[in-house]
Design a protein around this motif. Structure first.
Motif, short mmCIF file in Angstrom:
data_model
loop_
_atom_site.label_atom_id
_atom_site.label_comp_id
_atom_site.label_asym_id
_atom_site.label_seq_id
_atom_site.Cartn_x
_atom_site.Cartn_y
_atom_site.Cartn_z
N ALA A 126 29.40 45.06 46.67
CA ALA A 126 29.58 43.62 45.90
C ALA A 126 30.01 41.70 45.80
N GLY A 127 30.23 42.04 46.97
CA GLY A 127 30.34 40.65 47.72
C GLY A 127 29.31 40.30 48.28
N PHE A 128 28.65 41.52 49.39
CA PHE A 128 27.89 40.89 49.78
C PHE A 128 26.24 40.60 49.35
N VAL A 129 26.27 42.10 47.87
CA VAL A 129 24.74 41.72 47.19
C VAL A 129 25.40 40.61 46.35
N GLY A 130 26.38 40.93 46.32
CA GLY A 130 26.71 39.54 44.25
C GLY A 130 26.24 39.97 43.34
N GLY A 131 25.21 38.98 42.32
CA GLY A 131 24.42 39.33 41.26
C GLY A 131 24.96 39.84 40.21
N ARG A 132 23.75 40.74 39.74
CA ARG A 132 24.13 41.52 38.94
C ARG A 132 25.30 42.63 38.88
N ILE A 133 24.80 43.34 40.90
CA ILE A 133 25.62 45.04 40.92
C ILE A 133 27.10 44.20 41.11
N GLY A 134 26.99 42.91 41.89
CA GLY A 134 28.30 42.36 42.21
C GLY A 134 29.35 42.44 40.57
N THR A 135 28.74 42.04 40.38
CA THR A 135 30.05 41.33 38.53
C THR A 135 29.40 43.12 37.74
N LEU A 136 28.99 43.50 38.11
CA LEU A 136 28.96 45.27 37.55
C LEU A 136 30.31 45.43 38.11
N ILE A 137 30.42 45.45 39.24
CA ILE A 137 30.94 46.10 40.27
C ILE A 137 32.80 45.71 39.84
N MET A 138 33.14 44.52 40.11
CA MET A 138 34.10 43.85 39.41
C MET A 138 34.64 43.23 38.18
N ARG A 139 33.48 43.58 37.63
CA ARG A 139 33.94 43.84 35.91
C ARG A 139 34.84 45.04 35.74
N THR A 140 34.26 46.09 36.01
CA THR A 140 34.76 47.40 36.16
C THR A 140 36.53 47.39 36.45
N MET A 141 36.55 47.08 37.92
CA MET A 141 37.28 46.64 38.19
C MET A 141 38.50 45.98 37.68
N ASP A 142 37.90 45.08 37.12
CA ASP A 142 38.85 44.26 35.88
C ASP A 142 39.92 44.92 34.87
N VAL A 143 39.07 45.91 34.64
CA VAL A 143 39.66 47.38 33.68
C VAL A 143 40.98 48.07 33.65
N PHE A 144 40.73 47.86 35.38
CA PHE A 144 41.83 48.50 35.60
C PHE A 144 43.12 47.89 35.99
N TYR A 145 43.12 45.95 36.14
CA TYR A 145 43.62 45.31 36.17
C TYR A 145 45.43 45.40 34.36
N PHE A 175 44.60 52.13 43.56
CA PHE A 175 44.71 51.54 45.39
C PHE A 175 42.88 50.40 44.71
N ILE A 176 42.45 50.93 44.35
CA ILE A 176 41.14 51.09 44.19
C ILE A 176 40.69 49.07 44.25
N PRO A 177 41.15 49.29 42.51
CA PRO A 177 40.93 48.02 42.82
C PRO A 177 41.37 46.80 43.55
N PRO A 178 42.64 46.98 43.64
CA PRO A 178 43.20 45.62 44.40
C PRO A 178 42.27 45.71 45.84
N MET A 179 42.21 46.58 46.54
CA MET A 179 41.00 47.07 47.86
C MET A 179 39.82 45.99 48.03
N VAL A 180 39.31 47.08 46.35
CA VAL A 180 37.79 46.51 46.08
C VAL A 180 37.85 44.55 46.04
#
Lengths: 303, 351
Positions: A126-145, A175-180
């Motif tokens: 997510a951090g290296f590629v960024g863009g759409r893939i990064g957004t997808l990963i991070m928003r999914t993690m946000d759900v767990f938050y 633990f995955i979301p904070p790690m991500v």
């Protein structure tokens, strides 16, 4: 600055300078710094002892962890033959604690290890590629938050049913979301530094950049965070067992022992407190070790 | 390693062929925003920039911050992909079929960045950083490290003392020397110095500049020297290119540009240079205001909004780079201005 040393011919300069200095290696340096840190060495030794005693449980005690005796119920600390006392069904506490360490440590380490691998992979991508893939990963993690971690663990456990495996899965998911998030933040920060561009300008491929330049700068932070999660994982898994969602009786596990000894708190308060004390000491050791690790891995801090 | 004297085996077209020719380089950055992340505007970072760099020369690029100097450097290195434009490296078109690949070009072209600290991996020692790229390109580890140490010596650092240090243990000047050594480790022919000395103390800056001059002679290098510091550019450059808002407004030999600037912007820039002579010091501001927003640059000549000579013709079309109308200087002096009075710098009688 010795700028006048450069004036000589390049050929003659290369010869004396060629006293080959072996590449120091980052991890070697970290190890050297760790060995100088007394606190970290001490807590690490403690942890090694706890792990060793847990693994060697059948050899450090002669009792059966599941075999109690009606005659020997709730004996105090210092009872001959049962130096840490016995529980409500007359089982030896020392034996139960030794065997319990296996499950407790397993429940502490495995979820963190799983989330470390999955989380840092997702985070670095997510951090290296960024863009759409990064957004997808991070928003999914946000759900767990959206859920508090213990509630999420309880919910997943409730969904999957109790048992050690399910509580490990539940904690890994927690633990995955904070790690991500941590991996993503550090990766994104590192990626925009000039040395990454310099490496790319030097013809380094993307995979090599991630392996040699991103990972070495990201892994330290993630590793330190992961070790600090181990203590949380032990406590959470003990909490799940305490609630009856994790390990099931009659298995020995510190959280579960704390739960069953709870009723004996007025009869044998010291015995009842022992599993809790062990949870406390172990998680404390992991926390202090993570602190020491952070200090040793940050080469910018002088030790 | 030294290649002085003999012709570089990688040389293709001989001395007369430019080492790098840039044609119509263009880069616009989209500005996204809103709920749907749509492109709302574009930043005209580099717009239709063409120039060439001759073998063995130092081309200075000057301009205010935000004028596209650093973007140009990154476009040349292909660190960001240009929207349009052609790069020709020693006669070979970069990335074209039958030309030279980006990877092959990068081996012959290296870059030194402004921030000496962030250009070095904090987890790598100095030799690690220098030897890294050659090792990745297949040089055996031991030899790569030996060469890295010899390079450290050549940039004025003691290998015994500094080779195994980490970036935070070095001063800014020392780190920048290491960055230069790392750029040289791949034996490039062209080195882009993007504000490479701007962040250094004046005394250290002078040392590093002298080092750069020595290295240039020793390794037969060609430099593109990007800076906002007019004095430094005058000192190191053979030719100068002045940029304003993503475009070249004037280019030519350093003496011609500094002695007789033809573009009103260059003149204002040079007038803002602090003078060493107290009698010539001026408190009058030659340029007022900030450059216009590159998101929506003015039509025609981009400098016209700040130019006292501006007239209708300036808004009509982007003025082409052409020899000055009133010229007595060298033929390669080019200026992008269509107003003769402006080129002459005639004092305006009315406001």
């Amino acid at each position: 600055m010795a700028s006048d040393t450069t004036m000589a011919q390049p050929g003659t300069l290369a010869a004396p300078a060629a006293a080959f200095i072996a590449p120091a290696g980052y991890w070697k340096l970290v190890r050297r710094r760790l060995l100088r840190d007394k606190t970290t060495l001490f807590v690490t030794a403690m942890l090694v002892a706890i792990v060793f005693i847990s693994l060697a449980a059948p050899w450090v005690t002669s009792y059966d962890p599941y075999q109690g005796s009606i005659m020997l119920r709730l004996k105090p600390i210092g009872t001959p033959g049962h130096w840490l006392g016995t529980d409500e069904t007359g089982r030896d506490i020392w034996t139960r604690l030794c065997y319990g360490g296996r499950l407790s440590l397993l429940a502490g380490v495995v979820p963190v290890a799983v989330s470390l691998v999955v989380g840092s992979f997702l985070g670095i991508v997510a951090g290296f590629v960024g863009g759409r893939i990064g957004t997808l990963i991070m928003r999914t993690m946000d759900v767990f938050y959206a859920f508090p971690s213990i509630l999420l663990a309880v919910a997943i456990c409730g969904l999957l049913g109790n048992g050690l495996t399910n509580s490990i899965i539940a904690l890994a998911v927690v633990f995955i979301p904070p790690m991500v998030r941590i991996a993503e933040t550090v990766t994104a920060q590192t990626r925009q530094l000039d040395f990454v561009e310099a490496a790319r300008a030097g013809g380094t491929s993307t995979m090599q950049i991630i392996r040699h330049h991103i990972l070495s700068n990201v892994l330290g932070t993630i590793l330190v965070y992961a070790t600090s999660l181990i203590s949380l994982s032990i406590i959470l898994s003990a909490g799940l067992s305490f609630l009856g969602l994790g390990v099931t009786p009659p298995q020995a596990e510190w959280g579960l022992m704390l739960n069953s000894l709870r009723q004996a708190i007025y009869v044998q308060p010291y015995v009842a407190a022992l599993p809790g004390l062990l949870i406390f000491v172990t998680s404390m050791c992991f926390n202090l070790m993570s602190d020491g690790l952070r200090g040793a891995m940050d080469v910018r801090l002088n030790r | 390693m030294a290649k002085t004297g003999a012709l570089d085996p990688r040389d293709r077209g001989g001395k007369a062929q430019p080492l790098l020719t840039v044609q119509n380089l263009r880069k616009h950055f989209p500005v996204r925003g809103g709920v749907l992340n749509r492109v709302k505007a574009t930043v005209h970072a580099v717009d239709d920039v063409s120039f060439s760099v001759r073998k063995g020369e130092t081309l200075g690029i000057v301009g205010e911050s935000g004028c596209g100097k650093s973007t140009t450097a990154r476009l040349l290195m292909q660190l960001i992909a240009p929207d349009e434009g052609t790069l020709i490296f020693d006669g070979d078109e970069v990335g074209a079929t039958g030309g030279i690949s980006v990877a092959a070009m990068r081996r012959q072209m290296q870059m030194v960045f402004q921030d000496s600290y962030s250009s070095l991996n904090p987890r790598m020692t100095m030799v690690d950083s220098i030897a890294y790229a050659p090792h990745m390109h297949g040089v055996p580890k031991r030899r790569a490290y030996e060469e890295a140490e010899s390079l450290l010596a050549q940039v004025g650092l003691n290998p015994q003392q500094h080779a195994r240090r980490y970036p935070h243990e070095m001063s800014g000047g020392q780190r920048q020397r290491v960055n230069i050594a790392r750029a040289l480790a791949l034996e490039p022919r062209l080195v882009i110095l993007d504000e490479a000395v701007s962040a250094l103390d004046k005394s250290v800056e002078a040392q590093v500049l002298n080092l750069l001059r020595e290295l240039k002679a020793r390794f037969d290098l060609t430099y593109i020297f990007i800076s906002h510091d007019l004095n430094v550019v005058e000192y190191v450059s053979d030719r100068v290119m002045v940029m304003y808002l993503g475009q070249v407004v004037e280019s030519g030999p350093v003496e011609a540009i500094y002695r007789q600037p033809r573009h009103p912007y260059t003149r204002a820039l040079l007038a803002s240079k602090p003078s060493m002579d107290p009698d010539k010091r001026t408190t009058a501001m030659p340029l007022t205001g900030d450059p216009p927003n590159p998101i929506d640059p003015p039509s025609g000549c981009r400098f016209r909004t700040r130019c006292s000579y501006a007239r209708d013709i300036c808004a009509a079309a982007i003025p082409p780079l052409a020899p000055p109308m009133v010229d007595d200087g060298p033929a390669e002096h080019l200026v992008a201005c269509v107003v003769p009075e402006a080129q002459e710098g005639r004092v305006l009688t009315h406001a």
